[in-house]
Design a protein around this motif. Structure first.
Motif, mmCIF file in Angstrom:
data_model
loop_
_atom_site.group_PDB
_atom_site.id
_atom_site.type_symbol
_atom_site.label_atom_id
_atom_site.label_comp_id
_atom_site.label_asym_id
_atom_site.label_seq_id
_atom_site.Cartn_x
_atom_site.Cartn_y
_atom_site.Cartn_z
ATOM 1 N N PHE A 44 10.430 5.142 -0.448
ATOM 2 C CA PHE A 44 9.420 4.536 0.421
ATOM 3 C C PHE A 44 8.040 5.092 0.099
ATOM 4 C CE2 PHE A 44 13.521 4.034 2.223
ATOM 5 C CZ PHE A 44 13.519 2.687 2.577
ATOM 6 N N TYR A 45 7.292 4.250 -0.619
ATOM 7 C CA TYR A 45 5.956 4.621 -1.083
ATOM 8 C C TYR A 45 4.851 4.050 -0.188
ATOM 9 C CZ TYR A 45 8.578 5.494 -5.407
ATOM 10 O OH TYR A 45 9.471 5.959 -6.337
ATOM 11 N N TYR A 46 5.222 3.286 0.818
ATOM 12 C CA TYR A 46 4.270 2.409 1.500
ATOM 13 C C TYR A 46 4.496 2.522 3.004
ATOM 14 C CZ TYR A 46 2.293 -2.351 2.501
ATOM 15 O OH TYR A 46 1.603 -3.430 2.986
ATOM 16 N N LEU A 47 3.450 2.924 3.718
ATOM 17 C CA LEU A 47 3.480 3.009 5.184
ATOM 18 C C LEU A 47 2.581 1.942 5.775
ATOM 19 C CD1 LEU A 47 4.004 4.387 7.964
ATOM 20 C CD2 LEU A 47 2.053 5.890 7.454
ATOM 21 N N GLY A 49 5.885 11.506 -0.531
ATOM 22 C CA GLY A 49 5.803 10.537 -1.615
ATOM 23 C C GLY A 49 5.109 9.227 -1.322
ATOM 24 N N THR A 50 4.681 9.005 -0.081
ATOM 25 C CA THR A 50 3.985 7.758 0.231
ATOM 26 C C THR A 50 2.586 7.793 -0.394
ATOM 27 O OG1 THR A 50 5.199 7.372 2.273
ATOM 28 C CG2 THR A 50 3.026 6.356 2.113
ATOM 29 N N SER A 51 2.223 6.715 -1.100
ATOM 30 C CA SER A 51 0.918 6.673 -1.758
ATOM 31 C C SER A 51 0.031 5.535 -1.255
ATOM 32 C CB SER A 51 1.100 6.533 -3.275
ATOM 33 O OG SER A 51 1.839 5.357 -3.582
ATOM 34 N N LYS A 52 0.592 4.661 -0.411
ATOM 35 C CA LYS A 52 -0.184 3.526 0.102
ATOM 36 C C LYS A 52 -0.013 3.434 1.610
ATOM 37 C CE LYS A 52 -0.399 -1.564 -0.141
ATOM 38 N NZ LYS A 52 0.170 -2.765 -0.824
ATOM 39 N N VAL A 53 -1.122 3.271 2.312
ATOM 40 C CA VAL A 53 -1.096 3.069 3.764
ATOM 41 C C VAL A 53 -1.854 1.787 4.075
ATOM 42 C CG1 VAL A 53 -1.798 3.961 6.013
ATOM 43 C CG2 VAL A 53 -0.991 5.546 4.247
ATOM 44 N N ARG A 54 -1.206 0.914 4.841
ATOM 45 C CA ARG A 54 -1.887 -0.281 5.348
ATOM 46 C C ARG A 54 -2.115 -0.094 6.842
ATOM 47 N NH1 ARG A 54 -3.179 -5.023 3.705
ATOM 48 N NH2 ARG A 54 -1.928 -4.825 1.808
#
Length: 329
Positions: free
Chosen positions: A13-16, A63-68
């Motif tokens: 899960f790279y994306y929150l 490890g998350t690299s993208k946040v929306r």
């Protein structure tokens, strides 16, 4: 870095998707047709800036690299720029995106960029001002379009535009949308209407599959792009004669969930493993002090082991989601 967030199906899960408010000032037919109605629970306020910083740091450390940043309408938060800045300043976060209805973009987008916002999605469900008003309940088409133009002026190289496809409303507008992106660096994202708890009747009347559009695109020379690890669920198509791109989000397609790489935290601080899951997991009690991060990470890791292999939309089961604004779409 702590251990990468991963479920028992080896999805990472790279994306929150982080909701910062339930409130929205539009009344879209497929989401909040009667407008926003507060829950009346004054004690359950939306996440504060320190709480947002802590949850984002925990995700980044795993490890998350993208946040929306989502909502409701996230830009209704008076501290929206501060939220963007704090997320962008978090070590490990490479992309900071938001999804907005765009009504404030023309005046505010330069400030968003200065704060560190790297990507923008704008909802534009019709290029016909009258249909735009019918779908959104707001006569703001001109302002939204001006906001998109302004985003390019302040330096955004691409803007993504979300369109929820609806039979007998906007599904005939594909040629107009294609013409619109011919010479504009817009990624047009057609999203299949999704069934939620309060929208069964609307779904039955207006759902249209994205497969027909995909077949049409392929027949006309559009080619599928390769996905990056922190991309969203869209199948993105490009064409040598078009500056713009087309993304298709088709949650009813077989294997849609195989590439799931995103988790959701609601504006009230609950972890949602799926947009259409059965329940949210309380995180807020572990967002009060910096020292609680290891416990927060452990709770998220544990819950990830309960994540289902797929949603159950095919069975008409939309879980506990009453409408998309409730956990940020």
């Amino acid at each position: 870095m702590a251990q990468q967030f991963e479920d028992r199906f080896h999805r990472k899960f790279y994306y929150l998707r982080l909701s910062v408010t339930d409130v929205c000032n539009f009344k879209c037919t497929y989401c909040l047709p009667d407008g926003y109605k507060p829950s009346g629970q004054k004690s359950s306020s939306f996440l504060s800036l320190p709480e947002i910083k802590r949850v984002v740091r925990a995700f980044a450390d795993c490890g998350t690299s993208k946040v929306r940043i989502t909502g409701g309408e996230p830009t209704l938060r008076k501290d929206f720029n501060e939220i963007v800045h704090s997320v962008a300043a978090t070590q490990g976060i490479e992309k900071v995106a938001t999804t907005t209805n765009g009504y404030r973009m023309e005046k505010q987008v330069a400030g968003w960029k200065d704060a560190g916002l790297t990507h923008i999605n704008v909802s534009v469900d019709s290029l016909d001002p009258r249909m735009f008003y019918q779908i959104t309940g707001e006569n703001k088409f001109t302002q939204v379009m001006a906001g998109i133009d302004r985003a390019f002026e302040v330096g955004y190289e691409q803007v993504k535009v979300n369109v929820v496809l609806m039979k007998d409303l906007n599904s005939h507008e594909l040629p107009a949308f294609l013409n619109w992106i011919k010479d504009r660096p817009i990624q047009l994202r057609f999203i299949e209407l999704m069934q939620t708890g309060e929208m069964d009747d609307l779904f039955q009347r207006h759902h249209v599959s994205g497969v027909a559009i995909r077949n049409q695109l392929i027949a006309n020379g559009w080619l599928l792009k390769v996905r990056n690890k922190n991309d969203g669920p869209a199948q993105v198509f490009v064409h040598p004669d078009y500056q713009g791109e087309i993304g298709l989000i088709m949650p009813y397609e077989k294997d849609f969930c195989e590439s799931c790489n995103r988790l959701r935290v609601s504006a009230k601080g609950k972890l949602h493993l799926c947009l259409f899951g059965e329940h949210g997991v309380e995180l807020r009690d572990l967002l009060q002090q910096d020292e609680q991060e290891s416990a927060l990470i452990e709770r998220i890791q544990q819950q990830l082991q309960t994540k289902s292999v797929s949603h159950f939309l095919h069975d008409g089961n939309s879980g506990m989601t009453p409408h998309l604004a409730s956990i940020g779409g």
